[in-house]
Design a protein around this motif. Structure first.
Motif, short mmCIF file in Angstrom:
data_model
loop_
_atom_site.label_atom_id
_atom_site.label_comp_id
_atom_site.label_asym_id
_atom_site.label_seq_id
_atom_site.Cartn_x
_atom_site.Cartn_y
_atom_site.Cartn_z
N VAL A 243 0.85 -1.19 0.00
CA VAL A 243 0.00 0.00 0.00
C VAL A 243 0.88 1.24 0.00
CG1 VAL A 243 -1.91 -1.12 1.21
CG2 VAL A 243 -0.20 0.10 2.52
N ARG A 244 0.31 2.33 -0.47
CA ARG A 244 1.02 3.61 -0.40
C ARG A 244 1.05 4.08 1.05
NH1 ARG A 244 -0.68 8.21 -4.13
NH2 ARG A 244 -1.42 8.72 -2.09
N GLY B 270 6.88 11.14 -0.91
CA GLY B 270 5.45 11.02 -0.70
C GLY B 270 4.82 9.89 -1.50
N ASP B 271 5.58 9.31 -2.44
CA ASP B 271 5.11 8.18 -3.23
C ASP B 271 5.55 6.84 -2.65
OD1 ASP B 271 3.88 9.84 -5.14
OD2 ASP B 271 5.80 10.12 -6.18
N ALA B 272 6.11 6.83 -1.46
CA ALA B 272 6.63 5.61 -0.85
C ALA B 272 5.52 4.57 -0.67
CB ALA B 272 7.27 5.92 0.50
N THR B 273 5.91 3.31 -0.79
CA THR B 273 4.99 2.20 -0.53
C THR B 273 5.55 1.33 0.59
OG1 THR B 273 6.04 0.80 -2.20
CG2 THR B 273 4.13 2.11 -2.91
N SER C 82 9.69 1.47 0.45
CA SER C 82 10.50 1.89 -0.69
C SER C 82 9.88 3.12 -1.31
CB SER C 82 10.61 0.77 -1.72
OG SER C 82 9.32 0.41 -2.18
N GLY C 83 10.71 3.88 -2.00
CA GLY C 83 10.24 5.09 -2.67
C GLY C 83 10.85 6.25 -2.05
#
Length: 133
Positions: free
Chosen positions: A44-45, A117-120, A132-133
């Motif tokens: 999930v984000r 802010g796009d990390a999952t 990650s991200g």
């Protein structure tokens, strides 16, 4: 000379010296959601777990002192109920140069690092949660 003193006093009053301490909050719902991601091996984000106007997050592994963390983020903290000597994560959510939110967890749920802010986050079969991200 007197004018210079007044100007310097005004500058100090309007800069970092006047910033209010940022509160550190425990977020049980966040920890519960991470447990669910881990237990169900989902991805999930991070923004879905911690909504808000933030564009990056710094994650620190505890234990640390309040002074150490203040030095790392460059702002005073209001520890509230948070205990800095806990074996947990401290997540600093940034919106540009401003702290949007500061979250503490009981337990080391995520790895230390800085993420966008796009990390999952992904639940792994070995019982860990990767970011990650």
């Amino acid at each position: 000379m007197r004018t210079l003193g007044v100007v310097l006093a005004l500058v100090f009053a309007l800069t970092g010296c006047s910033s209010d301490p940022v509160p550190v909050q425990y977020d049980k719902q966040f920890a519960d959601r991470l447990d669910e991601v881990r237990d169900n091996a989902r991805t999930v984000r991070l923004k879905d777990l911690v909504p808000g106007d933030w564009d990056r997050v710094q994650i620190f592994l505890g234990p640390h002192t309040q002074e150490w963390l203040e030095g790392r983020i460059g702002q005073p903290l209001d520890s509230g109920e948070y205990v800095f000597d806990t074996e947990g994560n401290i997540l600093v959510f940034w919106n540009g140069d401003d702290i949007e939110r500061l979250v503490g967890t009981v337990g080391r749920l995520l790895a230390e690092g800085e993420f966008t802010g796009d990390a999952t986050v992904t639940g792994e079969k070995d019982g860990t949660v990767k970011i990650s991200g």
